[in-house]
Design an enzyme around this catalytic site. Structure first.
Site, PDB file in Angstrom:
ATOM      1  N   GLU A  25       0.988  -1.029   0.013  1.00 51.10           N
ATOM      2  CA  GLU A  25       0.163  -0.026  -0.081  1.00 51.10           C
ATOM      3  C   GLU A  25       0.880   1.423   0.031  1.00 51.10           C
ATOM      4  OE1 GLU A  25      -1.649   1.857   3.397  1.00 51.10           O
ATOM      5  OE2 GLU A  25      -1.341   0.105   4.642  1.00 51.10           O
ATOM      6  N   LYS A  87      -5.417  10.817   1.137  1.00 52.10           N
ATOM      7  CA  LYS A  87      -5.510   9.457   1.602  1.00 52.10           C
ATOM      8  C   LYS A  87      -6.911   8.724   1.165  1.00 52.10           C
ATOM      9  CE  LYS A  87      -6.442   7.236   5.882  1.00 52.10           C
ATOM     10  NZ  LYS A  87      -6.548   7.592   7.561  1.00 52.10           N
ATOM     11  N   VAL A 107      -5.404   0.449   3.184  1.00 53.36           N
ATOM     12  CA  VAL A 107      -5.661  -1.153   3.194  1.00 53.36           C
ATOM     13  C   VAL A 107      -7.013  -1.487   2.449  1.00 53.36           C
ATOM     14  CG1 VAL A 107      -6.088  -3.248   4.755  1.00 53.36           C
ATOM     15  CG2 VAL A 107      -4.487  -1.791   5.381  1.00 53.36           C
ATOM     16  N   ASP A 139     -16.675   5.310  14.593  1.00 53.45           N
ATOM     17  CA  ASP A 139     -15.438   5.772  13.751  1.00 53.45           C
ATOM     18  C   ASP A 139     -14.903   3.911  13.599  1.00 53.45           C
ATOM     19  OD1 ASP A 139     -13.111   5.863  12.401  1.00 53.45           O
ATOM     20  OD2 ASP A 139     -12.478   7.384  13.688  1.00 53.45           O
ATOM     21  N   SER A 141     -12.978   1.800  10.762  1.00 62.31           N
ATOM     22  CA  SER A 141     -12.321   1.804   9.672  1.00 62.31           C
ATOM     23  C   SER A 141     -13.011   0.834   8.230  1.00 62.31           C
ATOM     24  CB  SER A 141     -10.860   1.246   9.741  1.00 62.31           C
ATOM     25  OG  SER A 141     -10.247   1.216   8.462  1.00 62.31           O
ATOM     26  N   ALA A 142     -13.013   1.411   7.227  1.00 61.56           N
ATOM     27  CA  ALA A 142     -13.467   0.805   6.341  1.00 61.56           C
ATOM     28  C   ALA A 142     -12.689  -0.227   5.803  1.00 61.56           C
ATOM     29  CB  ALA A 142     -13.668   1.837   5.037  1.00 61.56           C
ATOM     30  N   ASP A 143     -11.554  -0.497   6.339  1.00 59.53           N
ATOM     31  CA  ASP A 143     -10.497  -1.624   6.091  1.00 59.53           C
ATOM     32  C   ASP A 143     -11.421  -2.916   6.325  1.00 59.53           C
ATOM     33  OD1 ASP A 143      -8.733   0.232   5.624  1.00 59.53           O
ATOM     34  OD2 ASP A 143      -7.367  -0.283   6.994  1.00 59.53           O
ATOM     35  N   LYS A 160      -3.122  -0.693  15.917  1.00 57.00           N
ATOM     36  CA  LYS A 160      -2.281  -0.141  17.009  1.00 57.00           C
ATOM     37  C   LYS A 160      -3.216  -0.214  18.349  1.00 57.00           C
ATOM     38  CE  LYS A 160      -0.018   3.139  14.483  1.00 57.00           C
ATOM     39  NZ  LYS A 160      -0.968   2.969  13.436  1.00 57.00           N
TER      40      LYS A 160
HETATM   41  N1  PSU Z   1      -2.356   1.856  10.691  1.00 52.92           N
HETATM   42  C1  PSU Z   1      -0.923   2.014  10.826  1.00 52.92           C
HETATM   43  N2  PSU Z   1      -0.238   2.827   9.942  1.00 52.92           N
HETATM   44  C2  PSU Z   1      -1.003   3.457   8.799  1.00 52.92           C
HETATM   45  C3  PSU Z   1      -2.438   3.134   8.597  1.00 52.92           C
HETATM   46  C4  PSU Z   1      -3.096   2.309   9.759  1.00 52.92           C
HETATM   47  O1  PSU Z   1      -0.079   1.916  11.689  1.00 52.92           O
HETATM   48  O2  PSU Z   1      -0.526   4.172   7.897  1.00 52.92           O
HETATM   49  C5  PSU Z   1      -3.123   3.673   7.407  1.00 52.92           C
HETATM   50  C6  PSU Z   1      -3.492   2.182   6.418  1.00 52.92           C
HETATM   51  O3  PSU Z   1      -3.400   2.854   5.178  1.00 52.92           O
HETATM   52  C7  PSU Z   1      -4.967   2.002   7.028  1.00 52.92           C
HETATM   53  C8  PSU Z   1      -5.577   3.490   7.226  1.00 52.92           C
HETATM   54  O4  PSU Z   1      -5.682   1.264   6.115  1.00 52.92           O
HETATM   55  O5  PSU Z   1      -4.514   3.980   8.119  1.00 52.92           O
HETATM   56  C9  PSU Z   1      -6.871   3.447   8.107  1.00 52.92           C
HETATM   57  O6  PSU Z   1      -7.245   4.487   8.179  1.00 52.92           O
HETATM   58  P1  PSU Z   1      -8.718   4.836   8.645  1.00 52.92           P
HETATM   59  O7  PSU Z   1      -8.730   4.291   9.991  1.00 52.92           O
HETATM   60  O8  PSU Z   1      -9.197   6.298   8.465  1.00 52.92           O
HETATM   61  O9  PSU Z   1      -9.661   3.837   7.965  1.00 52.92           O
HETATM   62 MN    MN Z   2     -12.139   6.255  10.528  1.00 51.59          MN
END
Ligand code: PSU
Ligand code: MN
Length: 305
Positions: A25, A87, A107, A139, A141-143, A160
């Site tokens: 990624e 992003k 992701v 909140d 993540s869409a992941d 994390k």
């Molecule tokens: N966790 C990390 N480093 C990162 C990310 C997550 O330790 O760089 C990034 C990844 O690209 C992950 C995204 O898919 O943050 C998730 O963001 P969000 O929570 O806004 O969906």
């Molecule tokens: Mn989010």
């Protein structure tokens, strides 16, 4: 194959020949690591994949084109100090392509674009998950939702500890995403090897991981999470980690940071306040994940032959 994707020649020919390919990624490069360091890590990640016998496919959107595999110049552009890339999660791909914009993929979007290109293996650092307080903020993540739908295996070092790990594991279960601990029974917490939460399944080598992934693909259309703890020598000191985390959370509150800025701001704080210790950890874990993803991709090709 959709004409909406542009495959690097090397990636296209590996896929056509049934050779192993590992997706990487770009958000981790543009938003997770500082300029200067990011390009070096990007190149080393690709080298680790090549050394392991697979073709790397770093994914990003440049000038409205989703690219599966970048040229050296494109990789430099993604990592450039003033790149200021958006992003892009999966919901942002349509707008970025439609409007001719450039951005780094998370992701969620990397896994979806990889799957669309026919790549089933993807290595990264950390997965997005359920944030603490999500019952109020929503909140999540869409992941997680994307892994429910695309047949991509994501090799990462867990999530994390800023996230609600228990809730993240629950959502993965709801979405039928198997979580495999690599040589561990515990879900890793990115900078730390253990989170205190058990994983449902454990695998001890690449061949076992490949067997599970192949069998999963025969029975379900969701992705697989292969959780690989940070190498022992690079694990962060727990006290330092806990202090940085508490400070980071305060900072987010004080600045009113929310949404997609949460992870980048928090990572920045870790990197500056630890004077680079967290950067070394971050680099070590992502390289280790790329190495593992490569051996599993190679094992999958062997087992299919
Ligand atoms: N966790 C990390 N480093 C990162 C990310 C997550 O330790 O760089 C990034 C990844 O690209 C992950 C995204 O898919 O943050 C998730 O963001 P969000 O929570 O806004 O969906
Ligand atoms: Mn989010």
């Amino acid at each position: 194959m959709t004409p909406q994707l542009s495959l690097h020649e090397e990636v296209a020919s590996a896929l056509a020949g049934g050779d192993p390919v590992v997706a990487l990624e770009s958000t981790i490069l543009s938003h997770g690591l500082p300029p200067g360091r990011n390009l070096d890590v990007a190149r080393r990640l690709e080298k680790v994949v090549r050394d392991g016998g697979a073709v790397p496919a770093t994914i990003a959107v440049l000038d409205g084109v989703p690219l599966i595999g970048l040229t050296g110049e494109q990789l430099e552009r993604v990592c450039a100090p003033g790149a200021d890339l958006d992003k892009l999660s999966l919901r942002d791909i349509g707008p970025a392509v439609g409007l001719g914009r450039s951005g780094a993929t998370t992701v969620a979007s990397t896994a979806a674009l990889a799957a669309a290109a026919g790549i089933g293996m993807f290595a990264t650092g950390g997965l997005g998950g359920v944030h603490q307080g999500a019952a109020q903020s929503w909140d999540v993540s869409a992941d997680l939702g994307v892994l429910a739908k695309v047949p991509t295996t994501v090799v990462c070092s867990g999530v994390k500890s800023v996230l609600d790990i228990a809730a993240t594991l629950e959502v993965l279960e709801t979405n039928s995403v198997p979580v495999l601990g690599y040589r561990t029974c515990e879900f890793p917490a990115f900078y730390l090897r253990s989170s205190g939460f058990e994983v449902p399944w454990r695998v001890d080598d690449a061949a076992q991981a490949a067997a599970v992934i192949a069998a999963h693909r025969a029975h379900a259309s969701s992705g697989v999470l292969l959780a690989n703890p940070i190498p022992e020598a690079s694990e962060m000191d727990r006290e330092l980690h806990d202090r940085l985390l508490a400070e980071g959370l305060e900072l987010l509150k004080a600045r009113g940071v929310h949404g997609k800025d949460v992870t980048p701001v928090l990572l920045e704080h870790f990197h500056t306040a630890s004077e680079g210790v967290s950067l070394d950890a971050n680099e070590a874990l992502v390289l280790s994940n790329a190495e593992l993803a490569t051996s599993v991709a190679v094992a999958l090709v062997k087992s299919a032959a």
